[in-house]
Scaffold this motif. Structure first.
Motif, PDB file in Angstrom:
ATOM      1  N   GLU A   1      26.207  55.498  -7.860  1.00  0.00           N
ATOM      2  CA  GLU A   1      27.366  56.384  -7.860  1.00  0.00           C
ATOM      3  C   GLU A   1      27.233  57.514  -8.884  1.00  0.00           C
ATOM      4  O   GLU A   1      28.225  58.007  -9.429  1.00  0.00           O
ATOM      5  N   ALA A   2      25.973  57.922  -9.154  1.00  0.00           N
ATOM      6  CA  ALA A   2      25.684  59.050 -10.056  1.00  0.00           C
ATOM      7  C   ALA A   2      26.277  58.870 -11.447  1.00  0.00           C
ATOM      8  O   ALA A   2      26.625  59.847 -12.125  1.00  0.00           O
ATOM      9  N   ARG A   3      26.395  57.615 -11.914  1.00  0.00           N
ATOM     10  CA  ARG A   3      26.905  57.381 -13.260  1.00  0.00           C
ATOM     11  C   ARG A   3      25.905  57.909 -14.300  1.00  0.00           C
ATOM     12  O   ARG A   3      24.709  57.993 -14.052  1.00  0.00           O
TER      13      ARG A   3
ATOM     14  N   GLY B   1      25.840  44.482 -14.003  1.00  0.00           N
ATOM     15  CA  GLY B   1      26.373  44.324 -12.658  1.00  0.00           C
ATOM     16  C   GLY B   1      26.172  45.538 -11.782  1.00  0.00           C
ATOM     17  O   GLY B   1      26.467  45.482 -10.579  1.00  0.00           O
ATOM     18  N   GLN B   2      25.656  46.619 -12.346  1.00  0.00           N
ATOM     19  CA  GLN B   2      25.429  47.831 -11.567  1.00  0.00           C
ATOM     20  C   GLN B   2      23.957  47.962 -11.189  1.00  0.00           C
ATOM     21  O   GLN B   2      23.076  47.351 -11.793  1.00  0.00           O
ATOM     22  N   ASN B   3      23.712  48.806 -10.167  1.00  0.00           N
ATOM     23  CA  ASN B   3      22.340  49.087  -9.759  1.00  0.00           C
ATOM     24  C   ASN B   3      21.726  50.157 -10.649  1.00  0.00           C
ATOM     25  O   ASN B   3      22.383  51.119 -11.055  1.00  0.00           O
ATOM     26  N   VAL B   4      20.438  49.958 -10.941  1.00  0.00           N
ATOM     27  CA  VAL B   4      19.656  50.887 -11.745  1.00  0.00           C
ATOM     28  C   VAL B   4      18.459  51.311 -10.906  1.00  0.00           C
ATOM     29  O   VAL B   4      17.810  50.466 -10.269  1.00  0.00           O
ATOM     30  N   TYR B   5      18.141  52.594 -10.899  1.00  0.00           N
ATOM     31  CA  TYR B   5      17.016  53.091 -10.104  1.00  0.00           C
ATOM     32  C   TYR B   5      15.845  53.421 -11.024  1.00  0.00           C
ATOM     33  O   TYR B   5      16.013  54.106 -12.041  1.00  0.00           O
ATOM     34  N   VAL B   6      14.674  52.907 -10.643  1.00  0.00           N
ATOM     35  CA  VAL B   6      13.505  52.979 -11.518  1.00  0.00           C
ATOM     36  C   VAL B   6      12.334  53.584 -10.764  1.00  0.00           C
ATOM     37  O   VAL B   6      12.042  53.192  -9.620  1.00  0.00           O
ATOM     38  N   ARG B   7      11.634  54.512 -11.411  1.00  0.00           N
ATOM     39  CA  ARG B   7      10.442  55.122 -10.836  1.00  0.00           C
ATOM     40  C   ARG B   7       9.187  54.440 -11.365  1.00  0.00           C
ATOM     41  O   ARG B   7       9.166  53.871 -12.452  1.00  0.00           O
TER      42      ARG B   7
ATOM     43  N   LYS C   1      19.075  57.066 -18.869  1.00  0.00           N
ATOM     44  CA  LYS C   1      17.911  57.611 -18.172  1.00  0.00           C
ATOM     45  C   LYS C   1      16.752  57.725 -19.162  1.00  0.00           C
ATOM     46  O   LYS C   1      16.930  58.156 -20.296  1.00  0.00           O
ATOM     47  N   GLY C   2      15.573  57.352 -18.710  1.00  0.00           N
ATOM     48  CA  GLY C   2      14.405  57.413 -19.570  1.00  0.00           C
ATOM     49  C   GLY C   2      14.063  56.112 -20.248  1.00  0.00           C
ATOM     50  O   GLY C   2      12.952  55.954 -20.776  1.00  0.00           O
ATOM     51  N   ASP C   3      14.983  55.137 -20.287  1.00  0.00           N
ATOM     52  CA  ASP C   3      14.631  53.831 -20.835  1.00  0.00           C
ATOM     53  C   ASP C   3      13.471  53.261 -20.037  1.00  0.00           C
ATOM     54  O   ASP C   3      13.416  53.387 -18.808  1.00  0.00           O
ATOM     55  N   ARG C   4      12.538  52.621 -20.731  1.00  0.00           N
ATOM     56  CA  ARG C   4      11.319  52.121 -20.087  1.00  0.00           C
ATOM     57  C   ARG C   4      11.484  50.690 -19.577  1.00  0.00           C
ATOM     58  O   ARG C   4      12.344  49.940 -20.045  1.00  0.00           O
ATOM     59  N   ILE C   5      10.606  50.343 -18.627  1.00  0.00           N
ATOM     60  CA  ILE C   5      10.603  49.011 -18.017  1.00  0.00           C
ATOM     61  C   ILE C   5       9.279  48.336 -18.362  1.00  0.00           C
ATOM     62  O   ILE C   5       8.205  48.882 -18.096  1.00  0.00           O
TER      63      ILE C   5
END
Length: 375
Positions: free
Chosen positions: A134-136, A142-148, A245-249
Motif C-alpha cells: 500500500e505504498a507505505r 504483519g505487513q508485506n515487504v518487497y525485496v530485490r 527502504k534500503g535495509d539489507r536481507i
C-alpha cells in the motif's frame, strides 16, 4: 604464613588447590557473603580475590568439578583460616533454582543474536528492501515487504539488518605497531541506501578511506518469503524498529553462542589493541556492564573469555615551567601517564574485531582506550 580458604556451603565436597601466585585474597574481603539473585561469578570473586578474572583457576584445578556454575542465590560463602599455602573451595551440587552465571548473559543476548560484523562487499551486494504494501513509507509487523535481488523459496526466513558501524584499518603507526583499526559510526538516516556508507570521522580525524575491514550490522527484524521473483514478497514477522527502504536481507544466524565464559588473561596483547566503538551511538563513554567494540579479533588470536585492562591515554599538556615563558600554553609540552580505567572481557569474536563487556571500572571508558594484560 597462612592462607585463607573459601568454604562454599553446597553436597559434593571437594578441595581445590590455588597457589598464592594465582588468586590472592583481597585485603578487605568480607568474612561471609550470601549470594544474591543478579550476582555473577565475577562480582562474587571480586569481593574476595584481588584478580577476579582468575576465579576459573579455583574450579579448573580440580577435574572432579564438571560444571563450575554451581553457586546459587542463598548460598553462603564463609571464610576460615587454614594452615598451608593453599586456598580450599568446597562446592555442593544443587538442582533447584538458577545458578549464578559467570557474566550477565541476559544483557548480552542482543550482541550474541542481533549484532554481527560482515564483509562490506557482501553487505553492499545483499538483497534489500525496496518498498512496502500500500505504498507505505515504513514497514511494520504483519505487513508485506518487497525485496530485490533475493533468490529464495516460499517459507524461507531471513534476517533484516541495518549497518551501524564500519571498521577500517590505516596501516602501521609511527611507533611501528600493527595496523590501526578504527570504528566509524554510520548515519542511520542514509546508511541503508548510500554506498559507500556515510561515515562519521569526527572521533579520530581519519578522513581517508583506509582499508575496509567489515561492517557491523544490527538485526532489526525477521521476514518469511511468501512469493519469489524480483521483487520478492516477504511477510514481516517481527521487528525491533520500523523497517526502511534500503535495509539489507541476510541469512539468519543459527550458530549457537557460548553458554559459559571462563575469564582468563591472554598470553600476549596484539599491538595497538584499543576500544574503537560503543554499543550505543549516543554514548560519549561507557561503563560497567556496557559493550564495546575492540580492534582485535580471531585473526589476532583473540578468543572468548580473554580479559584485558583498559588504560586511558594521558593527555599532552603545556609545561609552563619548562617553557620559561610568560606566554602560557606555548613552548614545552609533556604527555601525562596513562590511567587505568577498568577491565573488559571478550565474549564474541570476528576476524578483525571483537565485542567485549566492561566488567568493572574506576572511570568511564572512552574510544581510544588501550588494552594491556590484566595486571
Amino acid at each position: 604464613m597462612f592462607r585463607k580458604s573459601i568454604g562454599l556451603l553446597a553436597g559434593m565436597l571437594v578441595t581445590v588447590a590455588v597457589y598464592a601466585a594465582g588468586a590472592q585474597l583481597r585485603a578487605d574481603h568480607p568474612d561471609t557473603y550470601t549470594v544474591r539473585r543478579g550476582d555473577t561469578l565475577w562480582d562474587i570473586s571480586a569481593k574476595f580475590l584481588s584478580k577476579p578474572w582468575l576465579w576459573p583457576e579455583i574450579w579448573q584445578a580440580n577435574p572432579q568439578v564438571r560444571n563450575p556454575h554451581l553457586i546459587y542465590p542463598g548460598d553462603v560463602l564463609n571464610l576460615s583460616f587454614i594452615n598451608g599455602p593453599r586456598l580450599g573451595l568446597q562446592p555442593r551440587v544443587r538442582t533447584e533454582g538458577e545458578p549464578v552465571p559467570a557474566i550477565p548473559l541476559s544483557e548480552l543476548r542482543m550482541f550474541l543474536k542481533e549484532m554481527r560484523v560482515v564483509d562490506s562487499g557482501q553487505l553492499r551486494d545483499a538483497p534489500y528492501v525496496v518498498g512496502f504494501e500500500e505504498a507505505r513509507l515504513r514497514g511494520a509487523v504483519g505487513q508485506n515487504v518487497y525485496v530485490r535481488r533475493l533468490d529464495a523459496q516460499p517459507g524461507q526466513r531471513w534476517a533484516i539488518v541495518r549497518p551501524t558501524h564500519v571498521f577500517r584499518g590505516f596501516g602501521k603507526n609511527d611507533a611501528g605497531d600493527s595496523e590501526e583499526i578504527v570504528g566509524h559510526m554510520l548515519d542511520s538516516d542514509v546508511s541503508t541506501v548510500r554506498t559507500p556508507w556515510s561515515e562519521d570521522f569526527r572521533n579520530d580525524g581519519h578522513y581517508g578511506r583506509g582499508r575496509d575491514l567489515g561492517v557491523e550490522v544490527s538485526v532489526i527484524g525477521t521476514a518469511e518469503v511468501l512469493r519469489g521473483g524480483d521483487p520478492s514478497t516477504l511477510l514481516l514477522l517481527d521487528s525491533t524498529e520500523e523497517i526502511r527502504k534500503g535495509d539489507r536481507i541476510l541469512p539468519i544466524d543459527d550458530k549457537p553462542y557460548d553458554a559459559y565464559y571462563y575469564p582468563h588473561a591472554p598470553k600476549a596483547v596484539p599491538g595497538n589493541a584499543r576500544v574503537i566503538a560503543f554499543s550505543e551511538d549516543v554514548l560519549d563513554a561507557a561503563g560497567r556492564r556496557q559493550v564495546v567494540a575492540l580492534s582485535i579479533g580471531a585473526k589476532d588470536g583473540v578468543e572468548n573469555g580473554q580479559t584485558y585492562s583498559i588504560w586511558q591515554p594521558g593527555e599532552t599538556i603545556a609545561d609552563d615551567v619548562a617553557s620559561n615563558s610568560w606566554n602560557r600554553g606555548t613552548g614545552h609540552r609533556v604527555t601525562l601517564p596513562d590511567e587505568f580505567v577498568g577491565h573488559v572481557m571478550v565474549f564474541r569474536t570476528f576476524d578483525r574485531v571483537s565485542y567485549g563487556l566492561i566488567m568493572d571500572g574506576l572511570k568511564p571508558v572512552h574510544v581510544g582506550g588501550k588494552l594491556t594484560l590484566p595486571e
